[in-house]
Design a protein around this motif. Structure first.
Motif, PDB file in Angstrom:
ATOM      1  N   UNK A 125      15.043 -15.023  -7.729  1.00 25.01           N
ATOM      2  CA  UNK A 125      15.364 -14.193  -6.711  1.00 25.01           C
ATOM      3  C   UNK A 125      14.974 -12.884  -7.166  1.00 25.01           C
ATOM      4  N   UNK A 126      15.402 -12.377  -8.325  1.00 28.99           N
ATOM      5  CA  UNK A 126      14.922 -11.324  -8.951  1.00 28.99           C
ATOM      6  C   UNK A 126      13.463 -11.031  -9.076  1.00 28.99           C
ATOM      7  N   UNK A 127      12.662 -11.937  -9.515  1.00 32.01           N
ATOM      8  CA  UNK A 127      10.961 -12.157  -9.423  1.00 32.01           C
ATOM      9  C   UNK A 127      10.651 -11.654  -7.904  1.00 32.01           C
ATOM     10  N   UNK A 128      11.325 -12.276  -6.987  1.00 34.59           N
ATOM     11  CA  UNK A 128      10.741 -12.385  -5.629  1.00 34.59           C
ATOM     12  C   UNK A 128      10.885 -10.807  -5.100  1.00 34.59           C
ATOM     13  N   UNK A 129      12.293 -10.393  -5.453  1.00 35.55           N
ATOM     14  CA  UNK A 129      12.614  -9.170  -4.851  1.00 35.55           C
ATOM     15  C   UNK A 129      11.880  -7.977  -5.544  1.00 35.55           C
ATOM     16  N   UNK A 130      11.446  -8.124  -6.880  1.00 33.56           N
ATOM     17  CA  UNK A 130      10.670  -7.321  -7.436  1.00 33.56           C
ATOM     18  C   UNK A 130       9.155  -7.092  -6.989  1.00 33.56           C
ATOM     19  N   UNK A 131       8.767  -8.139  -6.385  1.00 36.02           N
ATOM     20  CA  UNK A 131       7.494  -8.463  -5.846  1.00 36.02           C
ATOM     21  C   UNK A 131       7.568  -7.840  -4.638  1.00 36.02           C
ATOM     22  N   UNK A 132       8.627  -7.693  -3.915  1.00 35.42           N
ATOM     23  CA  UNK A 132       8.640  -6.856  -2.579  1.00 35.42           C
ATOM     24  C   UNK A 132       8.301  -5.583  -2.903  1.00 35.42           C
ATOM     25  N   UNK A 133       8.799  -4.945  -3.914  1.00 38.55           N
ATOM     26  CA  UNK A 133       8.441  -3.395  -4.269  1.00 38.55           C
ATOM     27  C   UNK A 133       6.928  -3.373  -4.128  1.00 38.55           C
ATOM     28  N   UNK A 134       6.015  -4.059  -5.024  1.00 39.31           N
ATOM     29  CA  UNK A 134       4.830  -3.921  -5.061  1.00 39.31           C
ATOM     30  C   UNK A 134       4.143  -4.270  -3.864  1.00 39.31           C
ATOM     31  N   UNK A 135       4.533  -5.004  -2.953  1.00 40.28           N
ATOM     32  CA  UNK A 135       3.781  -5.370  -1.559  1.00 40.28           C
ATOM     33  C   UNK A 135       4.209  -4.042  -0.721  1.00 40.28           C
ATOM     34  N   UNK A 136       5.275  -3.731  -0.861  1.00 39.21           N
ATOM     35  CA  UNK A 136       5.573  -2.494   0.086  1.00 39.21           C
ATOM     36  C   UNK A 136       4.626  -1.231  -0.230  1.00 39.21           C
ATOM     37  N   UNK A 137       4.625  -1.038  -1.580  1.00 43.73           N
ATOM     38  CA  UNK A 137       3.810   0.068  -1.893  1.00 43.73           C
ATOM     39  C   UNK A 137       2.141  -0.103  -1.489  1.00 43.73           C
ATOM     40  N   UNK A 138       1.805  -1.375  -1.696  1.00 42.92           N
ATOM     41  CA  UNK A 138       0.412  -1.494  -1.418  1.00 42.92           C
ATOM     42  C   UNK A 138       0.167  -1.743   0.003  1.00 42.92           C
ATOM     43  N   UNK A 139       1.056  -2.178   0.687  1.00 39.30           N
ATOM     44  CA  UNK A 139       0.763  -2.364   2.366  1.00 39.30           C
ATOM     45  C   UNK A 139       0.776  -0.948   3.003  1.00 39.30           C
ATOM     46  N   UNK A 140       1.796  -0.176   2.180  1.00 42.83           N
ATOM     47  CA  UNK A 140       1.889   1.299   2.735  1.00 42.83           C
ATOM     48  C   UNK A 140       0.383   2.091   2.588  1.00 42.83           C
ATOM     49  N   UNK A 141      -0.178   1.782   1.129  1.00 42.14           N
ATOM     50  CA  UNK A 141      -1.422   2.518   0.867  1.00 42.14           C
ATOM     51  C   UNK A 141      -2.466   2.167   1.825  1.00 42.14           C
ATOM     52  N   UNK A 142      -2.722   0.883   2.175  1.00 38.78           N
ATOM     53  CA  UNK A 142      -3.748   0.146   3.026  1.00 38.78           C
ATOM     54  C   UNK A 142      -3.502   0.447   4.501  1.00 38.78           C
ATOM     55  N   UNK A 143      -2.263   0.543   4.968  1.00 38.41           N
ATOM     56  CA  UNK A 143      -2.270   0.502   6.398  1.00 38.41           C
ATOM     57  C   UNK A 143      -1.527   1.734   6.820  1.00 38.41           C
ATOM     58  N   UNK A 144      -0.999   2.823   5.956  1.00 41.23           N
ATOM     59  CA  UNK A 144      -0.607   4.078   6.262  1.00 41.23           C
ATOM     60  C   UNK A 144      -1.763   4.833   7.134  1.00 41.23           C
ATOM     61  N   UNK A 145      -3.219   4.639   6.889  1.00 41.63           N
ATOM     62  CA  UNK A 145      -4.244   5.477   7.635  1.00 41.63           C
ATOM     63  C   UNK A 145      -4.277   4.909   9.247  1.00 41.63           C
TER      64      UNK A 145
END
Length: 252
Positions: free
Chosen positions: A152-172
């Motif tokens: 659970x902690x590994x999965x939820x920590x991964x959510x943070x990286x996913x959120x940041x990366x999607x934000x960078x890619x899709x923000x434009x």
């Protein structure tokens, strides 16, 4: 009228978020593995907060790519577009790290990480067209180590990286991506930990500066903020909604 799809919407934080968004005039698509429960919530929402076209329940197993594709087809069939996605589906297993069971480990990662990725990827065209918003659900476990809850902690920590990366890619594209990191919420998942003795309620309350468990509505309100117009320039952040438990360094 804006619309939002919420996974894990049949109970807990997902259902609370569905109610909150319906009350704010959004049309809600309730996606869940338990279709009958999701339908019951959808009917409740239509009775209390009716919308044209109705709030809809959609069957989905977010850990299955085929199931996600079928759910997205159902969304497209309505032809009304989509303004928001809340990746709320989740499961939890408890066991010592040295006893980690690989199938259970995989199931947790498939639900939290693969599920959020698949839903976001497949709904990207609709969300891009609407210049919409994605809210992922992280956790206090994204900050703290939680003994007995390795997957659970590994999965939820991964959510943070996913959120940041999607934000960078899709923000434009004008598509905002953020996360909410709840603390300990008064849901069945937490209550089961109290019953099993893996969590100590009195100690949790002592460690939480606000001195109480969160209610599901507390988390839903934060999700609603990130989905809505008031958060129009909030992007790539993780909003902690944890009563302060992750900032208390007093060790008393």
């Amino acid at each position: 009228m804006k619309s939002v799809l919420i996974t894990g919407a049949a109970q807990g934080i997902g259902a609370a978020t569905a109610r909150t968004m319906a009350q704010r005039g959004w049309r809600v698509l309730l996606a869940d593995l338990h279709l009958d429960k999701a339908r019951a919530v959808a009917e409740e929402l239509q009775a209390s907060s009716p919308v044209e076209g109705g709030h809809q329940a959609i069957a989905v197993d977010v850990s299955s790519a085929d199931s996600v594709l079928a759910a997205v087809e159902a969304v497209n069939a309505h032809g009304d577009g989509l303004d928001g996605l809340v990746n709320c589906a989740g499961i939890l297993t408890r066991q010592p790290a040295e006893d980690t069971d690989l199938p259970k480990w995989q199931a947790v990662l498939d639900t939290h990480l693969n599920g959020a990725m698949l839903m976001s990827r497949e709904l990207f065209p609709l969300l891009k067209a609407a210049k919409g918003s994605i809210v992922n659900i992280a956790s206090v476990g994204s900050t703290l180590g939680l003994p007995g809850r390795l997957a659970y902690t590994v999965a939820k920590s991964g959510i943070l990286g996913m959120t940041r990366t999607l934000a960078v890619e899709w923000g434009h594209h004008g598509l905002r991506v953020n996360a909410v990191a709840p603390g300990y919420v008064d849901t069945e998942m937490i209550r089961s930990g109290f019953r099993e003795g893996t969590l100590n309620e009195a100690e949790l309350l002592r460690r939480t500066p606000l001195g109480r468990l969160a209610q599901a509505d507390d988390i839903a309100s934060a999700i609603a903020f990130l989905l809505g117009h008031d958060a129009r320039f909030v992007h790539g952040v993780t909003l902690k909604v944890d009563g302060g438990i992750t900032i208390d360094g007093s060790f008393n």
